[in-house]
Design an enzyme around this catalytic site. Sequence first.
Site, PDB file in Angstrom:
ATOM      1  N   TYR A 137      15.469  41.789  42.126  1.00  0.00           N
ATOM      2  CA  TYR A 137      14.848  40.567  42.670  1.00  0.00           C
ATOM      3  C   TYR A 137      14.853  39.445  41.626  1.00  0.00           C
ATOM      4  O   TYR A 137      15.069  38.282  41.942  1.00  0.00           O
ATOM      5  CB  TYR A 137      13.433  40.872  43.187  1.00  0.00           C
ATOM      6  CG  TYR A 137      13.483  41.481  44.562  1.00  0.00           C
ATOM      7  CD1 TYR A 137      13.429  42.861  44.751  1.00  0.00           C
ATOM      8  CD2 TYR A 137      13.670  40.678  45.690  1.00  0.00           C
ATOM      9  CE1 TYR A 137      13.542  43.421  46.007  1.00  0.00           C
ATOM     10  CE2 TYR A 137      13.773  41.223  46.955  1.00  0.00           C
ATOM     11  CZ  TYR A 137      13.715  42.600  47.115  1.00  0.00           C
ATOM     12  OH  TYR A 137      13.846  43.148  48.369  1.00  0.00           O
ATOM     13  N   ASP A 167      14.676  32.233  49.754  1.00  0.00           N
ATOM     14  CA  ASP A 167      15.208  31.499  48.590  1.00  0.00           C
ATOM     15  C   ASP A 167      14.523  30.159  48.321  1.00  0.00           C
ATOM     16  O   ASP A 167      14.765  29.541  47.285  1.00  0.00           O
ATOM     17  CB  ASP A 167      16.734  31.292  48.746  1.00  0.00           C
ATOM     18  CG  ASP A 167      17.120  30.541  50.043  1.00  0.00           C
ATOM     19  OD1 ASP A 167      18.213  30.808  50.574  1.00  0.00           O
ATOM     20  OD2 ASP A 167      16.324  29.705  50.515  1.00  0.00           O
ATOM     21  N   GLY A 188      23.149  30.484  61.061  1.00  0.00           N
ATOM     22  CA  GLY A 188      23.470  31.316  59.906  1.00  0.00           C
ATOM     23  C   GLY A 188      22.740  32.631  59.846  1.00  0.00           C
ATOM     24  O   GLY A 188      22.354  33.095  58.774  1.00  0.00           O
ATOM     25  N   THR A 189      22.572  33.273  61.029  1.00  0.00           N
ATOM     26  CA  THR A 189      21.953  34.591  61.000  1.00  0.00           C
ATOM     27  C   THR A 189      22.757  35.558  61.855  1.00  0.00           C
ATOM     28  O   THR A 189      23.251  35.233  62.923  1.00  0.00           O
ATOM     29  CB  THR A 189      20.481  34.570  61.465  1.00  0.00           C
ATOM     30  OG1 THR A 189      19.952  35.899  61.425  1.00  0.00           O
ATOM     31  CG2 THR A 189      20.316  33.996  62.860  1.00  0.00           C
ATOM     32  N   SER A 190      22.851  36.799  61.343  1.00  0.00           N
ATOM     33  CA  SER A 190      23.593  37.837  62.075  1.00  0.00           C
ATOM     34  C   SER A 190      22.761  38.372  63.241  1.00  0.00           C
ATOM     35  O   SER A 190      23.253  39.154  64.045  1.00  0.00           O
ATOM     36  CB  SER A 190      23.948  38.982  61.124  1.00  0.00           C
ATOM     37  OG  SER A 190      22.752  39.493  60.528  1.00  0.00           O
ATOM     38  N   GLN A 229      14.323  33.219  57.789  1.00  0.00           N
ATOM     39  CA  GLN A 229      14.266  34.607  57.317  1.00  0.00           C
ATOM     40  C   GLN A 229      14.542  34.637  55.814  1.00  0.00           C
ATOM     41  O   GLN A 229      14.418  35.673  55.179  1.00  0.00           O
ATOM     42  CB  GLN A 229      15.317  35.460  58.038  1.00  0.00           C
ATOM     43  CG  GLN A 229      15.165  35.504  59.543  1.00  0.00           C
ATOM     44  CD  GLN A 229      16.365  36.135  60.189  1.00  0.00           C
ATOM     45  OE1 GLN A 229      16.455  37.356  60.324  1.00  0.00           O
ATOM     46  NE2 GLN A 229      17.315  35.317  60.577  1.00  0.00           N
ATOM     47  N   ASN A 250      27.346  29.316  63.679  1.00  0.00           N
ATOM     48  CA  ASN A 250      27.750  30.461  62.863  1.00  0.00           C
ATOM     49  C   ASN A 250      29.275  30.554  62.920  1.00  0.00           C
ATOM     50  O   ASN A 250      29.848  30.373  63.999  1.00  0.00           O
ATOM     51  CB  ASN A 250      27.124  31.744  63.449  1.00  0.00           C
ATOM     52  CG  ASN A 250      27.165  32.907  62.492  1.00  0.00           C
ATOM     53  OD1 ASN A 250      28.175  33.121  61.796  1.00  0.00           O
ATOM     54  ND2 ASN A 250      26.087  33.665  62.413  1.00  0.00           N
ATOM     55  N   CYS A 293       0.006  41.660  43.377  1.00  0.00           N
ATOM     56  CA  CYS A 293      -0.307  43.026  42.915  1.00  0.00           C
ATOM     57  C   CYS A 293      -0.144  44.006  44.077  1.00  0.00           C
ATOM     58  O   CYS A 293      -0.637  43.776  45.181  1.00  0.00           O
ATOM     59  CB  CYS A 293      -1.746  43.080  42.400  1.00  0.00           C
ATOM     60  SG  CYS A 293      -2.253  44.752  41.996  1.00  0.00           S
ATOM     61  N   HIS A 308       9.929  36.193  56.068  1.00  0.00           N
ATOM     62  CA  HIS A 308      10.141  37.344  55.183  1.00  0.00           C
ATOM     63  C   HIS A 308       9.655  37.090  53.765  1.00  0.00           C
ATOM     64  O   HIS A 308      10.068  37.762  52.824  1.00  0.00           O
ATOM     65  CB  HIS A 308      11.628  37.732  55.176  1.00  0.00           C
ATOM     66  CG  HIS A 308      12.104  38.239  56.505  1.00  0.00           C
ATOM     67  ND1 HIS A 308      13.440  38.258  56.855  1.00  0.00           N
ATOM     68  CD2 HIS A 308      11.427  38.719  57.577  1.00  0.00           C
ATOM     69  CE1 HIS A 308      13.567  38.747  58.085  1.00  0.00           C
ATOM     70  NE2 HIS A 308      12.349  39.025  58.552  1.00  0.00           N
TER      71      HIS A 308
END
Length: 249
Positions: free
Chosen positions: A69, A106, A188-190, A103, A214, A129, A121
């Site tokens: 990550y 970034d 831009g999503t599958s 989703q 897409n 924590c 997400h």
Amino acid sequence: MLIADKLRELRHILSEVNHVVVFTGAGISAESGVPTFRSPDGIWAKFKPEELANINAFMANPQRVWEWYEHRRTVVDQATPNPGHYAIVALESLFDRVDVITQNVDGLHARAGSRRIHELHGSLHAHRCLECSTPYDLAATEEGVPHCPSCGGLIRPGVVWFGEDLPQDVWQRAETSTRECDLFLSVGTSTVVYPAAQLPFLALSLGKHVIEVNPEATDLTRHADTVLQGAAGEILPELVATIRSDRSK
Ligand code: BV8
Ligand code: ZN
């Protein structure tokens, strides 16, 4: 049919639209140099989601997941928003309301200037924590998996892992925006990750006009009202230009 012809066809619909939802996935950031997940050179090509993007992987090897990550955070921090992100910001000056339901983790929509963003997400830039959920402000220089100053628990990335529920408040806002919008853009999503992928189908079931942007076909393609096949960084600016030229008449 050419994109320009399809955009011309959209004119009569666009003139009635007040509230737009833009639902985005990793593809909107591809032209910023951020790898997607499932394309041949995507992130998952090297690692399987079950190997890294879940709590068991983290518990089994915190350092390995943490480094992955941190690597991704470095990549996105060096990336910049692309014309696709900025075109979505431009929609805010053309419609009464624009909700960005993403989703992506970034942070590029916020850096481009979008104001109403729902991060389904989570975010690469939020940490908390694992034990007491206290938010943790990561010092850039920190090495290795930090521990919570309050309880000593492991600090985890603030993203939603597979098998974890989405943040309920964010999900509710995303679902409400989908129910209330006049136009639903899926960019831009599958369309494979649930429950996020439910949203375009919810929009369709409510009779919203659904546009997919897409370069590839997805599970949504055959159901969408309009399919604009191509890269978001090219198509979305063209969509904005079409709307602007109509408004200036
Ligand atoms: C949940 C954050 C309830 C982390 C992500 C078994 C057990 C538990 C759950 C499940 C299960 N089986 C199935 C599920 C449900 C699971 C799921 O959907 N799995 C899928 C893979 C089948 N979902 C979950 O687990 C969710 N939680 O269900 O909780 C629950 C709880 C307990 C038990 C049961 C159920 C949580 C899902 C969230 C996971 N976290 N990310 C991280 O980033 O590491 S998912 C990850 O996929 C990213 O968030 C990403 O955004 C998302 C979707 O991928 P896309 O964004 O669409 O990216 P992708 O690469 O796939 O596609 C890119 C597209 O862009 C392509 O179509 C390409 O053609 C296009 N493109 C490329 N270039 C461009 C472009 N488009 C435009 N322009 C371009 N230039
Ligand atoms: Zn703690």
